[in-house]
Write an enzyme that holds these catalytic residues in place. Structure first.
Site, PDB file in Angstrom:
ATOM      1  CB  CYS A   1      -4.635  -2.001   4.375  1.00  0.00           C
ATOM      2  SG  CYS A   1      -3.855  -2.051   6.025  1.00  0.00           S
TER       3      CYS A   1
ATOM      4  CD  GLU B   1      -2.609   0.966   2.770  1.00  0.00           C
ATOM      5  OE1 GLU B   1      -3.499   1.796   2.997  1.00  0.00           O
ATOM      6  OE2 GLU B   1      -2.337   0.014   3.551  1.00  0.00           O
TER       7      GLU B   1
ATOM      8  CE  LYS C   1      -7.366   1.039   3.528  1.00  0.00           C
ATOM      9  NZ  LYS C   1      -6.129   1.359   4.286  1.00  0.00           N
TER      10      LYS C   1
END
Length: 302
Positions: A155, A51, A122
């Site tokens: 994540c 990331e 995300k």
């Protein structure tokens, strides 16, 4: 969806665990490309970077984040990843701070030998990310490749089963996860990070291969836990978990078609077909909230 011709039976996946340095975009990009080249030399054809792999993670301000962000795919990082993917015949998934106009997204890009394929933004922002980034607005796209159908997540998305389920329902076989896992409260020192357990559970529950590339190091006081891993579609690690502190590359040779073929657990049970949509397919969170309030009122009188 990117289209390709004949499917390739197996593919070697690599997750690059590295330590980006905040603000050093050109240096991080160069380090990542060296590791990509090393993985390609070992036969990897799908390579995952962490990331925010080119910018670092712990921004002091939104202005700093904006200054380190790039347009996708026209920015320098994407263009250099495109060049190496074309030169070496690779698919690359990499985390990047994306700038679109005046808006920032914590994004992942997918790049192939023919150039830019697509991006993921995300959906679930963690902690201070909420200060700098806007939540993702592209859903969970799934892309065709010569190896099979590949999705992305980032994540904290891994804490939400819906992300993997949406990917699986669209025919995904592999989910590539650029990540920056941090220590969780009450994490026993003798156990793997919670993220490892969640990844294994998601892979098993959806019959998906999952490839997580984490970072290591300490950045502006924030520790990262490493432990990158690749699971098979039954949920068991086939590479990793990697070191908690060291840069390294983990590899796994996988057959993406197994993700669909192994969803049938026995003659009665198939993971996606057994879903009870008559019970939860039309579940309405607003109705559930009203119902919960009524229960509390009856129980506590308020």
């Amino acid at each position: 969806m990117a289209g390709h011709g004949k499917k390739i039976e197996t593919v070697k996946i690599a997750c690059i665990q590295m330590e980006p340095h905040i603000g050093d975009v050109s240096g991080n990009r160069a380090a990542g490309i060296r590791l990509i080249e090393a993985a390609a030399h070992q036969g990897a054809k799908v390579i995952v970077l962490p990331e925010l792999s080119n910018s670092g993670y712990v921004f002091n301000s939104t202005e700093e984040a904006f200054g380190l962000a790039e347009e996708v795919p026209d920015g320098a990082s994407c263009q250099e990843w495109i060049a190496v993917a074309q030169r070496l015949g690779l698919h690359i998934v990499a985390g990047i701070a994306e700038r679109e106009g005046g808006v920032l997204y914590n994004s992942a890009v997918m790049i192939g030998p023919d150039g830019y394929i697509g991006k993921y933004r995300k959906l679930h922002l963690w902690n201070q990310e909420n200060v700098h980034f806007s939540p993702g607005n592209l859903g969970v796209p799934v892309f065709n490749t010569p190896y099979g159908r590949i999705a992305m997540a980032i994540c904290y998305d891994g804490w939400f089963p819906e992300v993997y389920r949406l990917a699986a329902l669209q025919g995904a076989q592999l989910v590539c996860v650029p990540t920056n896992w941090v220590p969780m409260p009450s994490q026993p020192a003798t156990r793997d990070p919670m993220a490892v357990t969640l990844t294994m559970a998601a892979a098993h529950a959806n019959s998906l291969f999952i490839a997580c590339a984490d970072r290591v190091g300490i950045e502006r006081g924030q520790e990262f836990v490493g432990r990158s891993l690749i699971t098979d579609c039954s949920g068991w690690p086939v590479a990793g978990p990697a070191s908690a502190t060291q840069e390294e590359i983990i590899y796994a040779e996988i057959r993406l078609a197994d993700a669909h073929e192994q969803r049938r657990l026995n003659k009665f049970n198939q993971l996606l077909q057994d879903r009870r949509n008559d019970v939860y397919g039309s579940y309405d969170i607003a109705d559930a909230t009203v119902a919960a309030a009524e229960v509390l009122k009856k129980t506590f009188g308020k």
